[in-house]
Write a protein that holds these residues in place. Structure first.
Motif, PDB file in Angstrom:
ATOM      1  N   GLN A  22       0.833  -1.204   0.000  1.00  0.00           N
ATOM      2  CA  GLN A  22       0.000   0.000   0.000  1.00  0.00           C
ATOM      3  C   GLN A  22       0.868   1.254   0.000  1.00  0.00           C
ATOM      4  O   GLN A  22       0.574   2.233  -0.699  1.00  0.00           O
ATOM      5  N   ASP A  23       1.938   1.224   0.779  1.00  0.00           N
ATOM      6  CA  ASP A  23       2.853   2.366   0.810  1.00  0.00           C
ATOM      7  C   ASP A  23       3.465   2.605  -0.567  1.00  0.00           C
ATOM      8  O   ASP A  23       3.578   3.752  -1.018  1.00  0.00           O
ATOM      9  N   LEU A  24       3.845   1.523  -1.245  1.00  0.00           N
ATOM     10  CA  LEU A  24       4.405   1.658  -2.591  1.00  0.00           C
ATOM     11  C   LEU A  24       3.375   2.237  -3.561  1.00  0.00           C
ATOM     12  O   LEU A  24       3.706   3.069  -4.418  1.00  0.00           O
ATOM     13  N   LEU A  25       2.140   1.799  -3.432  1.00  0.00           N
ATOM     14  CA  LEU A  25       1.087   2.305  -4.316  1.00  0.00           C
ATOM     15  C   LEU A  25       0.875   3.805  -4.124  1.00  0.00           C
ATOM     16  O   LEU A  25       0.688   4.556  -5.094  1.00  0.00           O
ATOM     17  N   LEU A  26       0.908   4.249  -2.869  1.00  0.00           N
ATOM     18  CA  LEU A  26       0.722   5.675  -2.596  1.00  0.00           C
ATOM     19  C   LEU A  26       1.916   6.494  -3.085  1.00  0.00           C
ATOM     20  O   LEU A  26       1.746   7.597  -3.626  1.00  0.00           O
ATOM     21  N   ARG A  27       3.114   5.961  -2.882  1.00  0.00           N
ATOM     22  CA  ARG A  27       4.307   6.644  -3.399  1.00  0.00           C
ATOM     23  C   ARG A  27       4.254   6.717  -4.925  1.00  0.00           C
ATOM     24  O   ARG A  27       4.624   7.725  -5.538  1.00  0.00           O
ATOM     25  N   GLN A  28       3.815   5.633  -5.527  1.00  0.00           N
ATOM     26  CA  GLN A  28       3.701   5.581  -6.985  1.00  0.00           C
ATOM     27  C   GLN A  28       2.697   6.614  -7.490  1.00  0.00           C
ATOM     28  O   GLN A  28       2.947   7.318  -8.484  1.00  0.00           O
ATOM     29  N   ALA A  29       1.552   6.725  -6.804  1.00  0.00           N
ATOM     30  CA  ALA A  29       0.532   7.700  -7.199  1.00  0.00           C
ATOM     31  C   ALA A  29       1.057   9.124  -7.062  1.00  0.00           C
ATOM     32  O   ALA A  29       0.797   9.987  -7.923  1.00  0.00           O
ATOM     33  N   GLU A  30       1.799   9.369  -5.985  1.00  0.00           N
ATOM     34  CA  GLU A  30       2.369  10.703  -5.774  1.00  0.00           C
ATOM     35  C   GLU A  30       3.353  11.056  -6.883  1.00  0.00           C
ATOM     36  O   GLU A  30       3.346  12.175  -7.410  1.00  0.00           O
ATOM     37  N   LEU A  31       4.189  10.093  -7.257  1.00  0.00           N
ATOM     38  CA  LEU A  31       5.158  10.337  -8.324  1.00  0.00           C
ATOM     39  C   LEU A  31       4.477  10.515  -9.677  1.00  0.00           C
ATOM     40  O   LEU A  31       4.908  11.334 -10.499  1.00  0.00           O
ATOM     41  N   ALA A  32       3.423   9.743  -9.908  1.00  0.00           N
ATOM     42  CA  ALA A  32       2.692   9.886 -11.171  1.00  0.00           C
ATOM     43  C   ALA A  32       2.096  11.284 -11.295  1.00  0.00           C
ATOM     44  O   ALA A  32       2.090  11.887 -12.381  1.00  0.00           O
ATOM     45  N   ASP A  33       1.611  11.818 -10.176  1.00  0.00           N
ATOM     46  CA  ASP A  33       1.056  13.173 -10.176  1.00  0.00           C
ATOM     47  C   ASP A  33       2.150  14.204 -10.444  1.00  0.00           C
ATOM     48  O   ASP A  33       1.960  15.148 -11.228  1.00  0.00           O
ATOM     49  N   LEU A  34       3.302  14.014  -9.804  1.00  0.00           N
ATOM     50  CA  LEU A  34       4.424  14.936 -10.022  1.00  0.00           C
ATOM     51  C   LEU A  34       4.944  14.840 -11.456  1.00  0.00           C
ATOM     52  O   LEU A  34       5.345  15.851 -12.050  1.00  0.00           O
ATOM     53  N   GLU A  35       4.942  13.637 -11.998  1.00  0.00           N
ATOM     54  CA  GLU A  35       5.389  13.462 -13.382  1.00  0.00           C
ATOM     55  C   GLU A  35       4.494  14.239 -14.346  1.00  0.00           C
ATOM     56  O   GLU A  35       4.976  14.877 -15.294  1.00  0.00           O
ATOM     57  N   ARG A  46      13.473  -2.578  -0.821  1.00  0.00           N
ATOM     58  CA  ARG A  46      13.243  -3.193   0.490  1.00  0.00           C
ATOM     59  C   ARG A  46      12.046  -4.137   0.450  1.00  0.00           C
ATOM     60  O   ARG A  46      12.067  -5.208   1.066  1.00  0.00           O
ATOM     61  N   HIS A  47      11.011  -3.738  -0.277  1.00  0.00           N
ATOM     62  CA  HIS A  47       9.828  -4.597  -0.401  1.00  0.00           C
ATOM     63  C   HIS A  47      10.198  -5.914  -1.078  1.00  0.00           C
ATOM     64  O   HIS A  47       9.767  -6.987  -0.638  1.00  0.00           O
TER      65      HIS A  47
END
Length: 235
Positions: A45-58, A122-123
């Motif tokens: 879940q943490d990876l998914l949220l980080r991924q969503a944040e990066l997609a928005d920044l991209e 790490r995951h």
């Protein structure tokens, strides 16, 4: 034996239950008992949220890059081909018309991307850790609950982690190599046979005198078995 307010009742006395320090020392001495939760769902879940944040920044970055290319400004048009020009866009003495939005977004992405990639690695490493065998978890739980051994009784939400385990979410830092080491398998079979004989012996209405004088028969469990076989098993 019953739970008391200050500990476990043992023959009229109380043995105060121990906690994390005792359990940590035991896991250090017997690495086979170092069994922890992966928290796989939380990690994903943490990876998914980080991924969503990066997609928005991209998406923001691509928008600023396109704006700079279409700006018809001598400096902004060069952001895509000149790091020096892009870097100077945040300077206080930058020429009028410069826009630092692209660079600021890039710098935010740099930090977020590093954290995301570290979490991703790490995951993967955690997912690659082997699961414990049921005997490892049972032996650890028995050691914790026996007043004569660990007498470890945690009181938080983690108190049932080994008592009612989710094996898919557990990781063993030192899993027993039963398949790769036949000696461990032979030792386990011998221990199981011994414990079976002990149970039969203890169920007898009478005990041979010579056996009682030699040694009172008791089942073998952790940590004794760890010393014998090099891995934690149980009967």
């Amino acid at each position: 034996m019953s739970n008391g307010e200050n500990g476990l009742e043992l023959g009229g006395g109380y043995a105060k239950p121990r906690g994390y320090d005792t359990l940590g020392s035991f896991m250090s001495s017997f690495p086979e008992t170092a069994i922890f939760r992966r928290f796989g769902a939380l990690s994903a879940q943490d990876l998914l949220l980080r991924q969503a944040e990066l997609a928005d920044l991209e998406e923001e970055l691509r928008f600023y890059q396109q704006e700079d290319r279409d700006s018809r400004h001598v400096d902004r048009e060069r952001y895509a081909v000149s790091w020096d020009t892009l870097k100077q866009s945040v300077d206080e003495d930058a020429k009028d018309g410069n826009d630092s939005s692209q660079l600021k977004t890039l710098l935010i992405i740099r930090e977020k991307l590093k954290d995301y990639q570290d979490a991703l690695i790490r995951h993967r490493q955690t997912a690659d850790l082997q699961r414990p065998v049921p005997g490892q978890v049972k032996a650890l739980n028995e050691w914790m609950e026996r007043p004569s051994m660990g007498n470890v009784f945690l009181q938080g939400v983690d108190r049932n982690l080994w008592r009612d385990p989710d094996f898919d979410d557990l990781a063993s830092l030192a899993p027993p190599p039963v398949e790769s080491n036949p000696t461990n398998g032979y030792t386990l079979a011998l221990i199981q046979l011994y414990n079976k004989l002990v149970r039969i012996y203890n169920s007898l209405p009478w005990k041979p005198i010579f056996v009682r004088k030699i040694y009172p028969l008791k089942p073998i469990c952790a940590p004794n078995l760890s010393l014998l076989a090099g891995s934690i098993y149980t009967y």
